[in-house]
Design a protein around this motif. Structure first.
Motif, PDB file in Angstrom:
ATOM      1  N   SER A 153       0.862  -1.241   0.000  1.00  0.00           N
ATOM      2  CA  SER A 153       0.111   0.020   0.015  1.00  0.00           C
ATOM      3  C   SER A 153       0.718   1.425   0.000  1.00  0.00           C
ATOM      4  CB  SER A 153      -0.936  -0.095   1.291  1.00  0.00           C
ATOM      5  OG  SER A 153      -2.059  -0.714   1.111  1.00  0.00           O
ATOM      6  N   PHE A 154       2.039   1.119   0.840  1.00  0.00           N
ATOM      7  CA  PHE A 154       2.873   2.334   0.956  1.00  0.00           C
ATOM      8  C   PHE A 154       4.365   2.044   0.514  1.00  0.00           C
ATOM      9  CE2 PHE A 154      -0.450   2.567   4.160  1.00  0.00           C
ATOM     10  CZ  PHE A 154      -1.277   3.588   3.698  1.00  0.00           C
ATOM     11  N   THR A 218       7.873  -0.838  13.066  1.00  0.00           N
ATOM     12  CA  THR A 218       6.482  -0.239  13.418  1.00  0.00           C
ATOM     13  C   THR A 218       5.894   0.150  11.833  1.00  0.00           C
ATOM     14  OG1 THR A 218       7.248   0.811  15.443  1.00  0.00           O
ATOM     15  CG2 THR A 218       5.185   1.440  14.568  1.00  0.00           C
ATOM     16  N   ILE A 222       2.502  -1.135   9.769  1.00  0.00           N
ATOM     17  CA  ILE A 222       1.317  -0.583   9.479  1.00  0.00           C
ATOM     18  C   ILE A 222       1.238  -0.925   8.016  1.00  0.00           C
ATOM     19  CG2 ILE A 222       0.777   1.708   8.831  1.00  0.00           C
ATOM     20  CD1 ILE A 222       2.116   2.733  11.621  1.00  0.00           C
ATOM     21  N   ALA A 225      -0.390  -4.610   7.308  1.00  0.00           N
ATOM     22  CA  ALA A 225      -1.686  -4.617   7.671  1.00  0.00           C
ATOM     23  C   ALA A 225      -2.372  -4.033   6.822  1.00  0.00           C
ATOM     24  CB  ALA A 225      -1.884  -4.299   9.195  1.00  0.00           C
ATOM     25  N   THR A 226      -2.056  -2.784   6.181  1.00  0.00           N
ATOM     26  CA  THR A 226      -3.010  -1.826   5.306  1.00  0.00           C
ATOM     27  C   THR A 226      -2.948  -2.719   3.997  1.00  0.00           C
ATOM     28  OG1 THR A 226      -1.991  -0.068   6.343  1.00  0.00           O
ATOM     29  CG2 THR A 226      -3.281   0.317   4.241  1.00  0.00           C
ATOM     30  N   TYR A 229      -5.336  -5.977   4.097  1.00  0.00           N
ATOM     31  CA  TYR A 229      -6.756  -5.342   4.398  1.00  0.00           C
ATOM     32  C   TYR A 229      -7.291  -4.774   3.096  1.00  0.00           C
ATOM     33  CZ  TYR A 229      -7.323  -6.426   9.433  1.00  0.00           C
ATOM     34  OH  TYR A 229      -7.321  -7.237  10.478  1.00  0.00           O
ATOM     35  N   LYS A 230      -6.470  -3.837   2.303  1.00  0.00           N
ATOM     36  CA  LYS A 230      -6.980  -2.978   1.484  1.00  0.00           C
ATOM     37  C   LYS A 230      -6.458  -3.178  -0.002  1.00  0.00           C
ATOM     38  CE  LYS A 230      -9.371  -0.430   4.048  1.00  0.00           C
ATOM     39  NZ  LYS A 230     -10.757  -0.503   3.966  1.00  0.00           N
ATOM     40  N   ASN A 231      -5.601  -4.166  -0.384  1.00  0.00           N
ATOM     41  CA  ASN A 231      -5.059  -4.412  -1.560  1.00  0.00           C
ATOM     42  C   ASN A 231      -5.160  -5.887  -2.216  1.00  0.00           C
ATOM     43  OD1 ASN A 231      -4.057  -1.883  -2.038  1.00  0.00           O
ATOM     44  ND2 ASN A 231      -1.814  -2.335  -2.344  1.00  0.00           N
ATOM     45  N   ILE A 256       2.375  -3.407  15.274  1.00  0.00           N
ATOM     46  CA  ILE A 256       1.922  -2.143  15.285  1.00  0.00           C
ATOM     47  C   ILE A 256       1.734  -1.861  16.757  1.00  0.00           C
ATOM     48  CG2 ILE A 256      -0.139  -0.790  15.119  1.00  0.00           C
ATOM     49  CD1 ILE A 256      -0.606  -2.599  12.459  1.00  0.00           C
ATOM     50  N   GLU A 600       0.342   1.679 -13.598  1.00  0.00           N
ATOM     51  CA  GLU A 600       1.181   2.679 -13.100  1.00  0.00           C
ATOM     52  C   GLU A 600       1.966   2.097 -11.945  1.00  0.00           C
ATOM     53  OE1 GLU A 600      -1.151   6.848 -12.738  1.00  0.00           O
ATOM     54  OE2 GLU A 600      -0.474   5.984 -10.489  1.00  0.00           O
ATOM     55  N   ILE A 642       9.699  16.443   3.968  1.00  0.00           N
ATOM     56  CA  ILE A 642       8.970  17.540   3.381  1.00  0.00           C
ATOM     57  C   ILE A 642       9.030  17.590   1.809  1.00  0.00           C
ATOM     58  CG2 ILE A 642       8.644  20.002   3.415  1.00  0.00           C
ATOM     59  CD1 ILE A 642       9.055  19.597   6.490  1.00  0.00           C
ATOM     60  N   SER A 645       7.218  15.384  -0.169  1.00  0.00           N
ATOM     61  CA  SER A 645       5.855  15.801  -0.233  1.00  0.00           C
ATOM     62  C   SER A 645       5.652  16.549  -1.202  1.00  0.00           C
ATOM     63  CB  SER A 645       5.293  15.904   1.129  1.00  0.00           C
ATOM     64  OG  SER A 645       5.609  17.294   1.424  1.00  0.00           O
ATOM     65  N   PHE A 646       6.482  17.216  -1.826  1.00  0.00           N
ATOM     66  CA  PHE A 646       6.500  18.479  -2.613  1.00  0.00           C
ATOM     67  C   PHE A 646       6.664  17.631  -4.240  1.00  0.00           C
ATOM     68  CE2 PHE A 646       6.598  21.386   0.409  1.00  0.00           C
ATOM     69  CZ  PHE A 646       5.729  22.140   0.197  1.00  0.00           C
ATOM     70  N   GLN A 648       5.616  15.850  -7.498  1.00  0.00           N
ATOM     71  CA  GLN A 648       4.615  15.383  -8.155  1.00  0.00           C
ATOM     72  C   GLN A 648       4.460  14.310  -8.994  1.00  0.00           C
ATOM     73  OE1 GLN A 648       1.540  17.243  -8.337  1.00  0.00           O
ATOM     74  NE2 GLN A 648       2.256  17.642  -6.196  1.00  0.00           N
TER      75      GLN A 648
END
Lengths: 694, 210
Positions: A153-154, A218, A222, A225-226, A229-231, A256, A600, A642, A645-646, A648
């Motif tokens: 997921s991440f 940790t 996360i 688990a994500t 549950y989601k993928n 977790i 993608e 940071i 996070s900018f 794109q």
């Protein structure tokens, strides 16, 4: 340069930190061993650098591996870390056995302090930098393939977890060359690890290495688990998940909730040491019993974080090599969940002797024994999976069978230890050491080795050499019994753990037997590395690129080996448990997707390795109190986050055309290949296409 | 699972297609899991506080002697008000797509957070300087500073995060990624509020009542 200036620049660093210099000044055997170990680290790093330069490997290493966000590559990198650290920690184990065998009425080969470093690094590495990266790596590689997902997921956070773990492992390695490591054991109990009794840098190395790796874990929890549950692919209901995914789910839930108490405990210990706080000090209102509680609030669930994924691997290996569906799938799922829940209710059995009263001890003793019940359910399920199966004794299967026998013995001694009165008698003795090695070597390491034997052809497109694999198995199996059964006896005879010297001549035969076992285990480790070497050299003969070398059952076998970056050209539509197995029966397997689409995928990112680098610099700087570097690296980490996070343009599109070409080429190869009978799977005929069995 | 209940309740991602919504769902779910582990952090420290505030006084002052309710109560009001202002920001984000209102409410939230941190800093300062009660004095004070300081650090981190998001709103506008980040920050902010309520209750109120 005056002293103040030096401290400002270099903190506590000075020349005496180098083991080479210490060995030059005091050429005792203990110092020479330390210098040799440090030299080995330096030479190893140099050799890798030279090889990378000669073979022009720096570019590919950076582009294809370090900056990659692909879960498969991240998984492999985790396992590489685990392999390197395993080698170091096994060598340390052999040194520990050698010292104890020689040190009966004698000083042995290393000083008491050096011996303390040896068992502290051995434990710390085995838990945090061998076991954790190993299971995290295997889950990383296998789980998304098994649930029919294209990635975690991440993916970016996944890379950061890896790099934090690598930074922690790097700190432990650096401590061999610069300074000394903690002598406080892998648990780091205060007040001994407080500033009063351990003023050097050792405990600080331990604190920051463990903190970095626990933060990484940790985040990993996360992420897992994500993803679970989601993928999941369409149709992949929870009760259709392969059992390995269930164990991965339980492990990630434990991560977790359980990693945080460890982070809190190490940070509090750090505040005690650096800032004069009184969390765990002996006076001024500190309470070291709180440390024991916090540590084992992590430590006991940790045991199941380690063992559950191995249970998952055994479930896959035993079902596949027995040619049967897993017996009692639902009961295995429930047993796994029950174990995960119970693991939070037993931490107190690690310190029955601390004085909390008989009734409390009794409650935790009963809860501890209760864990034996779901574990017993599992053992029967595995046995019944094999019952009347057509069993093939490959290397992975041998490790699994050895696990079943050995783990039950370890479980029995666990139930004995769960009795508070018995525990009082053998607390902190070699009986305990024998017990937890009896759980973790079969319950974790054998599982991970079996997992590597099982999934290696998936990851690299060729099988591992069976002959060296079996040689490794017999060494590990025999070595384990020789090394640890004597420790049970020694523990009952009164030998305490972590002793660098003995005065009881009757220990000698047992200690020598254990030493022989350690030598055999060392040989087993060597066999594993030789197996890898031999298999890479013979990779053409061992090739199984079509993807299904073992007549597999889960979705991971339904794609080519190695799988394409995006795993699945078209997300699979899952209809049942053991979906790929049933697809082969129904003739649904190897069908071309009706249409292809653009896929993608996350673009590579240099930010994760940079964060890892900054984290390692932070750990090193704060250990040596180089405060300007502490501030710089800490700020650096957050600036990188940071900046990221900018950004794109973080995704990359793989055009449908490219996907179609790859998929068609693979399917054409499958079409023209000759399927192999499953009893011929270890022969050259096995190209990775299994004969459909009746 | 039907399509509709996979959408996230707190957010309107506009004309974005289904895949964006699926990713949003995953993202927010993962964040909730992170919050759970963050809550374990506070739970563990609170449990340690429960022990240390009774057994860890050594020769130093205890909660009843040190704490008074005026400042913590004002701090509580500040934080609760900031939750309301962030709630207003979230409404602007969801229903009005109104960038000016959103930014103003977020600025108000950040300002309240900063005043809170400043007051807390003042409390710490007077404890150390006026009451001679630094964290080095006793086990109880060590845990007190850790617990309240950890919450304060979280508020500071959240404020920095808010600043970054304000810049991103200016730079990128309200694209889905930015909206999702605002949503996650708001959940985080409310959680810090809940944690503060626990701290106010178990540290200050019961400390004074003892």
């Amino acid at each position: 340069m005056n002293d103040e200036m030096t401290y400002w620049l270099l903190g506590r660093l000075d020349w005496q930190a180098l083991p080479f210099l210490r060995a030059w000044n005091h050429p005792a055997l203990s110092e020479l061993i330390a210098a040799a170990a440090g030299g080995l680290v330096v030479l190893g790093a140099l050799a890798v650098a030279v090889l990378l330069t000669v073979y022009r490997g720096w570019g590919p290493l950076w582009r294809d591996w370090l900056t990659s966000l692909d879960h498969k590559k991240i998984g492999i990198m985790y396992i590489v870390i685990a392999g390197i650290m395993l080698a170091r920690a096994v060598v340390e184990a052999a040194l520990i056995r050698l010292q104890q065998a020689l040190a009966v009425n004698d000083a042995g080969i290393v000083t008491a302090e050096h011996f303390g470093e040896l068992f502290s690094t051995h434990g710390t590495i085995m838990i945090f930098f061998m076991a954790m990266p190993f299971l995290t790596g295997v889950i990383n590689y296998v789980m998304p393939l098994q649930i029919g997902a294209r990635d975690m997921s991440f993916p970016w956070m996944n890379a950061i977890s890896l790099m934090l773990t690598a930074a922690g492992a790097g700190l432990v390695m650096i401590s061999l060359v610069v300074g000394k490591f903690s002598t406080g054991g892998w648990t780091g109990y205060p007040p001994y690890t407080g500033i009063e009794f351990s003023p050097g840098v050792g405990v600080d190395y331990w604190i920051w290495a463990v903190t970095l790796s626990s933060l990484g874990s940790t985040l990993t929890g996360i992420n897992f688990a994500t993803t679970l549950y989601k993928n999941r692919a369409p149709g992949m209901e929870l009760f259709r998940l392969p059992l390995f995914c269930w164990t991965a789910l339980c492990t990630s839930i434990l991560m977790i909730f359980a990693m945080v108490p460890l982070t809190v405990a190490t940070l509090m210990l750090a505040l005690d040491r650096y800032a004069g706080f009184h969390f765990f000090t002996a006076g001024s209102g500190g309470n070291m019993m709180n440390y024991a509680n916090l540590f084992w609030l992590f430590g006991h669930p940790e045991v199941y974080i380690l063992i559950l994924p191995a249970f998952g691997i055994y479930s896959e290996v035993i079902a596949t090599f027995s040619g049967k569906t897993l017996y009692g799938y639902r009961s295995l799922v429930y047993a796994t969940m029950v174990i995960a829940v119970l693991s939070f209710t037993v931490w107190l059995h690690h310190f029955f002797t601390m004085g909390q009263g008989a009734n409390l001890n009794a409650v935790f003793g009963v809860a501890t024994m209760a864990i034996g019940v779901p574990t017993g359910v599992k053992v029967y399920d595995w046995l019944l999976t094999m019952y009347r199966g057509r069993i093939r004794l490959t290397t992975g299967m041998l490790f699994s069978v050895a696990f079943l026998v050995t783990f039950v013995i370890g479980g029995l001694t666990g139930v004995i230890l769960a009795n508070p009165p018995v525990d009082f008698a053998v607390h902190n003795s070699l009986f305990l050491v024998a017990h937890f090695h009896n759980m973790l070597i079969p319950g974790l390491l054998f599982g991970m080795i079996a997992g590597v034997q099982f999934w290696f052809p998936k990851a690299f497109g060729f099988r591992l050499d069976e002959r060296w694999g079996k040689a490794a198995f017999w060494c590990w199996f025999g070595g384990f019994y020789l090394a640890f059964m004597p420790l049970y006896a020694l523990g009952l005879m009164g030998a305490m753990r972590r002793s660098s010297q003995w005065f009881e001549p009757q220990y000698v035969p047992y200690l020598l037997t254990a030493l022989a076992g350690a030598a055999l285990i060392l040989a087993g480790l060597a066999c594993l590395f030789i197996q890898l070497w031999v298999s890479v050299r013979n990779r053409d003969r061992l090739a199984a690129p079509l993807g299904d070398p073992w007549d597999g059952r889960g979705l991971e076998w339904s794609v080519s080996s190695p799988p394409p970056e995006y795993n699945f050209a078209m997300l699979p539509q899952v209809r049942s448990h053991d979906d790929f197995w049933e697809a082969k029966q129904d003739g649904r397997a190897y069908r071309e997707p009706k249409r292809y689409e653009d896929i993608e995928m996350p673009r590579n990112s240099a930010t994760a390795p940079l964060i890892g680098l900054a984290a390692a610099a932070f750990g090193f700087a704060i250990t040596w109190q180089i405060w300007w570097l502490v501030a710089l690296s800490f700020t650096g980490i957050w600036v990188i986050v940071i900046v990221r996070s900018f950004q794109q343009d973080i995704a990359r599109v793989i055009p449908a055309r490219e996907v179609a070409a790859k998929e068609r080429a693979w399917l054409a190869e499958v079409e023209s290949a000759r399927p192999v009978d499953r009893f011929a799977e270890t022969t050259r005929q096995n190209r990775g296409l299994a004969e459909v069995s009746p | 699972m039907s399509h509709s209940n996979r959408l996230h309740g707190g957010l309107n991602l506009g004309q974005a297609h289904a895949e964006t919504h699926r990713q949003a769902e995953t993202m927010v779910f993962g964040f909730w899991i992170f919050l759970m582990s963050d809550l374990v952090l506070f739970a563990v420290i609170l449990a340690t506080y429960a022990d240390a505030s009774v057994h860890g006084l050594a020769d130093g002052p205890g909660p009843a002697e040190l704490f008074e309710l005026r400042n913590p109560f004002i701090e509580t009001l500040l934080l609760l008000a900031s939750s309301v202002t962030f709630g207003m920001a979230a409404l602007h984000l969801k229903y009005q797509d109104d960038r000016r209102g959103l930014v103003l409410w977020m600025l108000a939230t950040g300002a309240l957070g900063l005043v809170f941190v400043a007051m807390e800093g003042w409390d710490f300062y007077s404890l150390v300087v006026h009451d001679d009660a630094p964290p080095q004095r006793s086990g109880f004070l060590s845990v007190f500073f850790l617990l309240v300081g950890m919450h304060g650090l979280h508020v500071i981190a959240a404020t920095v995060w808010m600043l970054v998001l304000l810049i991103q709103i200016g730079r990128f506008g309200l694209m889905p990624d930015v909206k999702l980040r605002i949503l996650r920050l708001s959940i985080f902010w409310h959680m810090l509020d809940v944690v503060w309520v626990a701290i106010f209750t178990f540290v200050y109120l019961s400390g004074v009542a003892r």
